[in-house]
Write an enzyme that holds these catalytic residues in place. Structure first.
Site, short mmCIF file in Angstrom:
data_model
loop_
_atom_site.label_atom_id
_atom_site.label_comp_id
_atom_site.label_asym_id
_atom_site.label_seq_id
_atom_site.Cartn_x
_atom_site.Cartn_y
_atom_site.Cartn_z
N CYS A 200 0.82 -1.22 0.00
CA CYS A 200 0.00 0.00 0.00
C CYS A 200 0.85 1.26 0.00
CB CYS A 200 -0.98 -0.01 1.17
SG CYS A 200 -0.25 0.09 2.83
N SER A 201 1.86 1.32 0.86
CA SER A 201 2.68 2.53 0.95
C SER A 201 3.69 2.60 -0.19
CB SER A 201 3.39 2.60 2.31
OG SER A 201 4.16 1.43 2.54
N HIS A 253 -2.59 1.40 7.00
CA HIS A 253 -2.93 1.32 5.59
C HIS A 253 -3.04 2.71 4.99
CE1 HIS A 253 -4.30 -0.65 1.98
NE2 HIS A 253 -5.42 0.04 1.95
N HIS A 265 -6.31 1.72 -4.13
CA HIS A 265 -5.29 1.25 -3.18
C HIS A 265 -4.83 -0.16 -3.51
CE1 HIS A 265 -8.15 -1.10 -0.28
NE2 HIS A 265 -8.66 -1.08 -1.50
#
Length: 295
Positions: A200-201, A253, A265
């Protein structure tokens, strides 16, 4: 510290030298084969990357790292291009020594891969190296159809249809969304920082990088930077952050605001990059912050 560069398509940044498993052989060799590695991982193998704290991040071919320690055939590095509170010098972790090479000559002109993936042809050997979106290599010259670049394996060529001369850019949130949309359907990968898979990041980091912004590597640090935005004022390209305990606990998240109440995402292991309506989901309850890094 000694300067090194990554000499494989993408190198895993392992938590320690004992983190890699038998199933990880395709990604710890040189050349590395990320496609084969991912195709051979079971769902359980993928979960272990997170649950057993095996994998920290990834780093692309030709990227500068700094060697800070060595243990047998493994090298501890920091990645200056991936900001983190963990180390002032950059993201820390371990990489097999065989995946590192001497620094490349400095150049004011770089070729950047703008296709989802590209093919590098090494001139001297005929070796073919697959490259991820956003790989950057020093420019030498160009022809009608290709760029000649410097690589850890010598001079190589990248098609002009897959790369371009890197220029300073500062793009808006809509541009970040456009970059992100091309990866809808890509499998999530814990620690992923390449177009073979993002977490996610890592997804947020790389799509910002595509638009000209360097942001922290991890969601918890990303949630502390940029400009705070009230949810009703969120625009496409802003980052939405989610925390345990209905938004009161630890950030776990991050995703892009997509517009019209939707998020774009990379969800979790076993899922693919997607758009999703926030209403009625656990994410609606866990939303804790909105941040804008784009100008």
């Amino acid at each position: 510290m000694k300067e090194k560069v990554i000499a494989v398509s993408v190198a895993n940044l392992w938590t320690n030298p004992s983190s890699s498993r038998q199933v990880d052989i395709p990604i710890v060799t040189n050349p590395a084969d990320p496609s084969r590695w991912l195709s051979e991982l079971s769902h359980t193998d993928r979960l272990e990357l997170h649950e057993n704290n095996l994998l920290q991040s990834q780093v692309l071919f030709g990227t500068t790292v700094w060697e800070v320690d060595r243990r047998d055939d493994w090298v501890k590095v920091v990645i200056p291009s991936q900001p983190t509170p963990k180390e002032a010098e950059g993201y820390p972790g371990w990489i097999p020594a065989r995946q590192l090479a001497a620094p490349l000559p400095k150049s004011g002109h770089m070729i950047e891969v703008r296709a989802k993936q590209a093919t590098l042809l090494v001139e001297d050997t005929g070796e073919v190296v697959q490259l991820s979106f956003l790989t950057k290599l020093p420019f030498v010259e160009d022809s009608r159809t290709a760029f000649t670049v410097l690589t850890p394996h010598g001079r190589g060529r990248i098609s002009k249809s897959e790369g371009s001369l890197w220029t300073e850019r500062v793009e808006d949130g809509e541009a970040l969304i456009t970059y992100a949309e091309q990866f809808i359907g890509l499998d999530y990968l814990w620690g992923g920082m390449s177009s073979w898979g993002y977490d996610c990041s890592g997804f947020a980091y790389n799509m910002h990088l595509a638009g000209g912004y360097v942001i922290p590597r991890d969601a918890s640090a990303q949630a502390l930077g940029g400009k705070a935005i009230a949810l009703p004022q969120a625009k496409p390209g802003d980052l939405l952050f989610f925390a345990y305990e209905n938004g009161k606990g630890r950030v776990h998240h991050v995703g892009f605001y997509y517009g019209n109440g939707k998020i774009l995402h990379a969800p979790k292991t076993g899922k693919q990059i997607e758009t999703l309506n926030l209403a009625g989901t656990v994410y609606e309850k866990e939303l804790c912050a909105v941040r804008r890094y784009w100008s």
